[in-house]
Scaffold this motif. Structure first.
Motif, PDB file in Angstrom:
ATOM      1  N   GLN A 102       0.890  -1.282  -0.029  1.00 21.48           N
ATOM      2  CA  GLN A 102      -0.128   0.206  -0.020  1.00 21.48           C
ATOM      3  C   GLN A 102       1.085   1.358   0.057  1.00 21.48           C
ATOM      4  OE1 GLN A 102      -3.384   0.716   2.827  1.00 21.48           O
ATOM      5  NE2 GLN A 102      -2.997  -1.297   3.331  1.00 21.48           N
ATOM      6  N   PHE A 103       2.062   1.224   0.679  1.00 20.98           N
ATOM      7  CA  PHE A 103       2.591   2.467   0.919  1.00 20.98           C
ATOM      8  C   PHE A 103       3.540   2.682  -0.181  1.00 20.98           C
ATOM      9  CE2 PHE A 103       6.638   4.668   2.426  1.00 20.98           C
ATOM     10  CZ  PHE A 103       5.862   5.909   2.991  1.00 20.98           C
ATOM     11  N   PHE A 104       4.038   1.713  -0.968  1.00 22.81           N
ATOM     12  CA  PHE A 104       4.697   1.954  -1.997  1.00 22.81           C
ATOM     13  C   PHE A 104       4.312   1.643  -3.362  1.00 22.81           C
ATOM     14  CE2 PHE A 104       8.442   0.901   0.735  1.00 22.81           C
ATOM     15  CZ  PHE A 104       9.255   2.380   0.741  1.00 22.81           C
ATOM     16  N   LYS A 105       2.859   1.800  -3.108  1.00 26.77           N
ATOM     17  CA  LYS A 105       1.935   1.600  -4.342  1.00 26.77           C
ATOM     18  C   LYS A 105       2.566   2.129  -5.612  1.00 26.77           C
ATOM     19  CE  LYS A 105      -2.576   3.504  -4.173  1.00 26.77           C
ATOM     20  NZ  LYS A 105      -1.936   4.689  -3.831  1.00 26.77           N
ATOM     21  N   ASP A 106       3.037   3.233  -5.516  1.00 30.71           N
ATOM     22  CA  ASP A 106       3.378   4.133  -6.835  1.00 30.71           C
ATOM     23  C   ASP A 106       4.650   4.301  -6.796  1.00 30.71           C
ATOM     24  OD1 ASP A 106       0.638   4.712  -7.904  1.00 30.71           O
ATOM     25  OD2 ASP A 106       0.427   6.028  -6.220  1.00 30.71           O
ATOM     26  N   ASP A 107       5.353   3.395  -6.490  1.00 26.88           N
ATOM     27  CA  ASP A 107       6.983   3.541  -6.294  1.00 26.88           C
ATOM     28  C   ASP A 107       7.412   2.601  -7.406  1.00 26.88           C
ATOM     29  OD1 ASP A 107       9.479   4.607  -5.199  1.00 26.88           O
ATOM     30  OD2 ASP A 107       9.803   2.464  -4.915  1.00 26.88           O
TER      31      ASP A 107
ATOM     32  N   GLY B 259       6.121  11.839  -0.490  1.00 31.60           N
ATOM     33  CA  GLY B 259       5.563  11.143   0.513  1.00 31.60           C
ATOM     34  C   GLY B 259       6.131   9.741   0.613  1.00 31.60           C
ATOM     35  N   LEU B 260       7.263   9.340   0.550  1.00 31.01           N
ATOM     36  CA  LEU B 260       7.841   8.172   0.783  1.00 31.01           C
ATOM     37  C   LEU B 260       9.060   8.016   1.823  1.00 31.01           C
ATOM     38  CD1 LEU B 260       8.017   6.622  -2.840  1.00 31.01           C
ATOM     39  CD2 LEU B 260       6.323   5.919  -1.167  1.00 31.01           C
ATOM     40  N   CYS B 261      10.038   9.036   1.748  1.00 28.66           N
ATOM     41  CA  CYS B 261      11.014   8.786   2.561  1.00 28.66           C
ATOM     42  C   CYS B 261      11.091   8.990   3.861  1.00 28.66           C
ATOM     43  CB  CYS B 261      12.259   9.762   2.109  1.00 28.66           C
ATOM     44  SG  CYS B 261      11.870  11.506   2.525  1.00 28.66           S
TER      45      CYS B 261
END
Ligand code: SF4
Ligand code: SF4
Ligand code: FES
Lengths: 339, 284
Positions: A102-107, B259-261
């Motif tokens: 979920q958190f890295f869905k668009d990574d 919104g990741l690091c």
């Protein structure tokens, strides 16, 4: 969902080895468990033991090249792993992967690795030492939405094999399996229920979560607790849901042209300098603030609302690496007693 | 998928402004829109024309890394944009050594800028400290352009001392249309304060500035050191401005801007994604 009976686990391993690189948890000579690649020739027995390091590195790599700059423009450097299977991954770690999904869905980097992976989950039928997965809805039985295939041990080295989705079904195609009676699922539920009963009392954790969310934990409590934290990043490294990273540039001038690589690497929100700005302004200069944020991230209602679950999957690794100080059991106990 | 990859930009020009600060002009090397895909590796990956006042971009100084800056002028049709940059750490120190014509990178625009629908046509008090005026330049320009007869705009600008004051040209230009109060933390003995200048912090002038309004100020925009903004916001609430009409631009260290690091967290939020502009109410 399809359910099968499996007499010989090695048939499944060999079948998967023909299509995938296969990783499995193996106990090393020093009694520590870790993920290791298996081969057709050398194939260890499956064990339901939590490896010291979670599987997060398979998807969110400890070091990852993001791009290169050739002096003119920037180019993405996506990883291209061969298809692989995590064979016998336990429920807490699977729940963590589903959280990271979920958190890295668009990574793109995470997804490039994740899409190559088949997850074969393994039910725990005995509580592990530090775990409390039932408290945070992350085990001991594998949650259907977190794995492509679930393995459940039966008596006499027999297995129940559950394929939960198309990816799972595709992976076992060609393997001769006996479909099995649904009452084995009832048997599985009973075994898992029995296992849940064997976990130690979790009231310390549930009560502490309530206190945390009711604002009953003071700043001075966090500060007192945090002075003992060395900021070693042991817990954030081992925690399967921690995802903070830093970035750096590496210049390679070896040949006649200069190539610059930008990399990301695991970082820790518990480091003193994590939020320090170029101006030296540091919003989380106090250790107490950082430790508080860490636990808020794992158990806070705001995050629960966003991810539909706690950020903690109850694996107990933080306690194992930091006994008595900043690990989950120690912190939760102290919140109950002193906060 | 989110893009971690900068578009190439050319360092076109710079001019000094105040102490250790410069206005940089950059130009996107290739301004093809991402939709107009061509085979060139260098097609723009970001939607530059969508930039809103208060949004930011990540400047990539290739050998060093990335840091966030706001536009003082957003990218125009030719892909040119400007930013006011103060020399602070390793990245800006390196930037200040780079010659015109060098190729760098930029990603953006990112974040939530100033809430224009809540600002337009309102009586607005703006309080900015030091470099904090940079994210407001673009907005103040357009507010002045669209100022209505009944609308008032007042700016308080605080700086450490005379040498640290930035955007002098801009402030002189604005002065012709709006009321500006300047505060200086320190002045030396020989210095005589000029009109609308006082010694102290922006907070010391809030009452005077509010009294300038014929009809009371209803909206406030704050940008500068967090302690200053927090005190100012409290003061404005005491003076009757609603907490959801007070907006603060928050600064945080940033590594990813998407919104990741995790670096830019502010409680459960990420400044890069949920901010950098927040209402005072959201921050309670
Ligand atoms: S926490 Fe639960 S799922 Fe994880 S290893 Fe322990 S018993 Fe198994
Ligand atoms: S916080 Fe501790 S117990 Fe919870 S998931 Fe992370 S390492 Fe495991
Ligand atoms: S800058 Fe990375 S999360 Fe905001």
């Amino acid at each position: 969902m399809e359910i099968y009976h499996l007499d010989d686990l090695s048939l499944l391993q060999q079948h998967l080895l023909a299509q995938y690189q296969l990783y499995q948890v193996v106990k090393n000579d020093d009694k520590q468990c870790s993920w290791q690649q298996q081969t057709k020739e050398r194939n260890e027995p499956l064990i339901a033991e939590l490896p010291q390091s979670s599987a997060k590195d398979f998807f969110f790599a400890e070091h990852e090249n993001l791009l290169i700059f050739n002096g003119e423009y920037f180019q993405e450097t996506l990883p291209t792993p061969a298809p692989f299977v995590l064979f016998g991954i336990l429920s807490c770690d699977l729940t963590a992967i589903s959280y990271q999904d979920q958190f890295f869905k668009d990574d793109p980097y995470y997804q490039a690795r994740r899409q190559q992976c088949l997850l074969v989950g393994l039910d725990c039928i005995k509580p592990c030492q530090q775990g409390f997965c039932p408290t945070v809805d992350a085990g001991p039985g594998v949650r259907e939405h977190t794995a492509d295939i679930i393995l459940h041990p039966l008596e006499n080295h027999q297995w129940l094999l559950i394929s939960t989705n198309d990816k799972g079904t595709e992976a076992i195609k060609g393997l001769s399996l006996k479909t099995c009676h649904w009452h084995f699922l009832t048997q599985r539920d009973l075994t898992l229920h029995q296992c849940e009963q064997e976990f130690t009392d979790d009231s310390d954790i549930t009560q502490a979560i309530d206190k945390l969310n009711n604002g009953e934990v003071s700043d001075s409590f966090w500060q007192q607790l945090a002075v003992q934290c060395l900021g070693c990043s042991g817990c954030t490294t081992l925690c399967p849901t921690c995802s903070c990273y830093g970035t750096r540039s590496i210049t390679d001038e070896s040949e006649d042209k200069k190539v610059i690589t930008q990399q990301r690497f695991w970082d820790s929100c518990l480091y003193e300098g994590f939020q320090r700005e170029a101006s030296f302004h540091n919003p989380s200069a106090e250790a107490g603030k950082r430790v508080q944020r860490f636990w808020q991230h794992k158990f806070g209602n705001e995050f629960f609302a966003e991810f539909n679950r706690h950020g903690c999957v109850g694996c107990g690794r933080c306690e194992q690496t930091c006994p008595g100080v900043i690990g989950v059991h120690s912190v939760m106990k102290r919140i109950n007693n002193n906060a | 998928m989110l893009s971690h990859i900068p578009d190439a930009i050319e360092l076109v020009d710079y001019i000094d402004d105040g102490e250790q600060a410069r206005h940089y002009q950059f130009r996107l090397v290739n301004i093809n829109k991402p939709s107009e895909k061509n085979t060139n590796n260098n097609t723009a990956k970001h939607h530059w024309q969508d930039a809103q006042p208060g949004q930011f971009f990540m400047l990539n100084v290739p050998s060093i890394g990335e840091a966030a800056f706001t536009f003082t002028e957003p990218p125009n049709e030719q892909g040119e944009f400007r930013a006011l940059i103060r020399q602070m750490g390793k990245l800006t120190t390196t930037l200040f050594t780079l010659p015109k014509g060098d190729i760098l990178g930029a990603r953006g625009p990112f974040g939530r800028g100033w809430p224009l629908e809540k600002i337009n046509k309102k009586n607005i008090i703006i309080i900015a400290g030091g470099c904090g005026l940079a994210p407001l330049v673009n907005l103040i320009d357009s507010l002045i352009d669209n100022l209505t007869a009944s609308q008032q705009l007042v700016l308080i600008y605080g700086a450490q001392n005379k040498q640290a004051q930035l955007l002098t040209t801009e402030r002189e230009r604005w002065q012709q249309h709006i009321k500006i109060y300047n505060s200086l933390d320190e002045i030396n003995d020989q210095y005589t304060l000029v009109e609308n200048e006082s010694q102290g912090t922006p907070l010391d002038i809030v009452d005077i500035a509010l009294a300038t309004f014929i009809k009371p100020a209803t909206t406030a925009l704050l940008c500068g050191p967090e302690i200053m903004m927090n005190s100012a916001a409290k003061k404005l609430v005491d003076n009757g401005i609603a907490s959801d009409d007070i907006f603060l631009a928050i600064e945080r260290r940033m590594h990813c801007a998407i919104g990741l690091c995790g670096h830019c967290y502010l409680n459960e939020r990420y400044v890069c994604k949920n901010g950098p502009t927040f209402s005072w109410q959201e921050l309670q």
